[in-house]
Design a protein around this motif. Structure first.
Motif: not given
Length: 237
Positions: A3, A7-9, A13, A36, A39, A232-233
C-alpha cells in the motif's frame, strides 16, 4: 499487495480495534501496528478478560463469552469509538464475530483469523480437529498463571466446545465485508468449518495461509499483505 502511504487518507479509514487470542496479549499485534502506522492509522489493541499480570488482570465469575463481549465493548466505548473495524485472532475472532452479530451498524470491516467455529448441535462436530487438542491446551495453561488465568482458559474452551445454535443463526446479521484467514493443514482447528461460516456470510472472503494457528506471527508478511490493504480502504458510509 503493498500500500502506497501517499494514497491513504487516514481520515477516511475507520479506527481499527484488535482482539488477541486465548493465552496471548495485546502485544501480539505489533506487526500490524508497525504496518499501519506509516499510513497514519494506529490500531487499538485491547486486553481481554483474564489476561495480563496478576495484579492487573480483570476477572469475572464463570468467564462467560457474553462477559468478554461486554468488557470489550466497554473498552471500545471508553475510547470513544462509534464506528470501527474489528480484527480478531482465535478467541478474539470468535468475540469479534459475536460483536459483529450484535452491533453490525458499528463495524465497517471485520477480519477473523483462525476463528473457532462451534457446533450447531450435538450431532455436529466442534471447532478442533481432534478432541484431545482442548485438553492439551488446558494442561499447558497451568504453567502460564503469571500471564493469564488458567481457570479462564478452561471455562472458555468448554464454551467453545459446546453447541451454539444462536451464534450460527446470527451470522446473517454480519453484513459488512469480512476477511477470514485460516491457518491451513498445520492448524489444530478444523479448516473445513471456516468454509461453512463463509458460506453463511453475505460478503466474506476466505483465504488460507499455511502457518498454523498463529498466522499473523508465523507468516507475518503474507498476513499483512492481505490484511493491511483490506483495512486501509476508506469507509463507504
Amino acid at each position: 499487495m503493498a500500500v502506497d502511504p501517499s494514497t491513504v487518507d487516514p481520515r477516511s479509514v475507520d479506527p481499527i480495534v484488535c482482539l488477541h487470542g486465548i493465552t496471548s496479549s495485546h502485544t501480539t499485534w505489533g506487526g500490524l501496528v508497525l504496518a499501519t502506522k506509516p499510513h497514519g492509522v494506529d490500531p487499538h489493541c485491547l486486553t481481554l478478560l483474564g489476561h495480563g499480570p496478576l495484579g492487573a488482570r480483570r476477572r469475572v465469575d464463570g468467564y462467560s463469552l457474553e462477559a468478554f463481549v461486554a468488557d470489550v465493548m466497554a473498552q471500545i466505548n471508553r475510547l470513544g469509538l462509534e464506528r470501527f473495524q474489528l480484527v480478531g485472532h482465535s478467541l478474539g475472532a470468535h468475540l469479534a464475530s459475536i460483536i459483529a452479530e450484535s452491533f453490525p451498524q458499528r463495524i465497517s470491516r471485520l477480519v477473523l483469523e483462525e476463528l473457532p467455529v462451534p457446533a450447531r448441535s450435538r450431532a455436529d462436530s466442534g471447532p478442533v480437529r481432534h478432541r484431545w487438542s482442548g485438553l492439551a491446551i488446558k494442561v499447558g495453561a497451568l504453567s502460564g498463571c503469571r500471564r493469564f488465568d488458567p481457570v479462564m482458559v478452561s471455562r472458555v474452551l468448554d464454551q467453545l466446545g459446546t453447541p451454539r445454535p444462536g451464534w450460527w443463526q446470527g451470522l446473517a446479521r454480519i453484513t459488512m465485508p469480512v476477511l477470514m484467514i485460516g491457518g491451513g493443514t498445520t492448524s489444530y482447528l478444523d479448516q473445513d468449518r471456516l468454509s461453512l461460516v463463509a458460506a453463511e456470510l453475505p460478503d466474506a472472503r476466505l483465504i488460507r495461509i499455511d502457518g498454523g494457528h498463529r498466522v499473523h506471527i508465523t507468516r507475518e508478511a503474507e498476513f499483512l499483505a492481505r490484511v493491511v490493504p483490506f483495512l486501509l480502504q476508506p469507509d463507504q458510509l
